[in-house]
Design an enzyme around this catalytic site. Sequence first.
Site, PDB file in Angstrom:
ATOM      1  N   HIS A   1     -15.940  -3.755 -20.017  1.00 25.08           N
ATOM      2  CA  HIS A   1     -17.018  -2.951 -19.121  1.00 25.08           C
ATOM      3  C   HIS A   1     -17.596  -3.242 -20.023  1.00 25.08           C
ATOM      4  CE1 HIS A   1     -13.300  -0.383 -18.714  1.00 25.08           C
ATOM      5  NE2 HIS A   1     -12.651  -0.548 -17.551  1.00 25.08           N
ATOM      6  N   LYS A  43      -3.726   8.640 -12.332  1.00 25.02           N
ATOM      7  CA  LYS A  43      -3.442   7.432 -12.634  1.00 25.02           C
ATOM      8  C   LYS A  43      -3.323   8.181 -14.506  1.00 25.02           C
ATOM      9  CE  LYS A  43      -5.990   3.262 -12.085  1.00 25.02           C
ATOM     10  NZ  LYS A  43      -6.621   2.625 -12.512  1.00 25.02           N
ATOM     11  N   ARG A  86     -10.282 -10.349 -16.140  1.00 26.18           N
ATOM     12  CA  ARG A  86     -10.038 -10.882 -17.138  1.00 26.18           C
ATOM     13  C   ARG A  86      -8.794 -11.780 -17.209  1.00 26.18           C
ATOM     14  NH1 ARG A  86      -8.854  -4.970 -18.102  1.00 26.18           N
ATOM     15  NH2 ARG A  86      -7.119  -5.757 -17.094  1.00 26.18           N
ATOM     16  N   SER A 108      -8.981  -1.031 -20.951  1.00 27.41           N
ATOM     17  CA  SER A 108      -8.314   0.663 -21.252  1.00 27.41           C
ATOM     18  C   SER A 108      -6.794   0.624 -21.647  1.00 27.41           C
ATOM     19  CB  SER A 108      -9.457   1.707 -20.603  1.00 27.41           C
ATOM     20  OG  SER A 108     -10.317   1.154 -19.957  1.00 27.41           O
TER      21      SER A 108
END
Length: 163
Positions: free
Chosen positions: A18, A42, A91, A129
């Site tokens: 990030h 989430k 990514r 993450s």
Amino acid sequence: MHKIALYPGTFDPITNGHFDIIERGIRLFDEVIIAVADSQEKKPMFTLQERVDMVKLAVRDLERVTVVGFDNLTVELANTLGATVLIRGLRAVSDFEFELQLGYLNNSLDPNIETVYLMPKLKHAFISSSIVRNLLKFNGKTEHLLPSPVQDVIGSMKSCTLR
């Protein structure tokens, strides 16, 4: 013309990947606003305030970067803050389909919003993450995955107990 970009995400927690995207963003835009999403669906490991605080710590030495928390549509937040560009990170190929759909959705909600996709440096491409959260659950090493101020905060939280 002053170009403001919004970089939305859950940042649960913010990673070196990030941070790399943020550094790239400030080279491209006059101002980058990091928008930390509440994202209760989430079930984040860290509270919204903890995540906002960690992001602020991570970017404290960067100029032209601000951090906000939010719990509404990204496009609505962008309009409120005067941002015309959304930054999204890619990514791997697995990110592409979801990010493409999200970019089209946001553009359908506001055709004046453009989405720019940035790739982190190769050394950060595997970091997510969710990988970090998994390591934290099992007390794994995360120093190479997180900005050092964030690692320090999480290290002090480990002495309490992570959720």
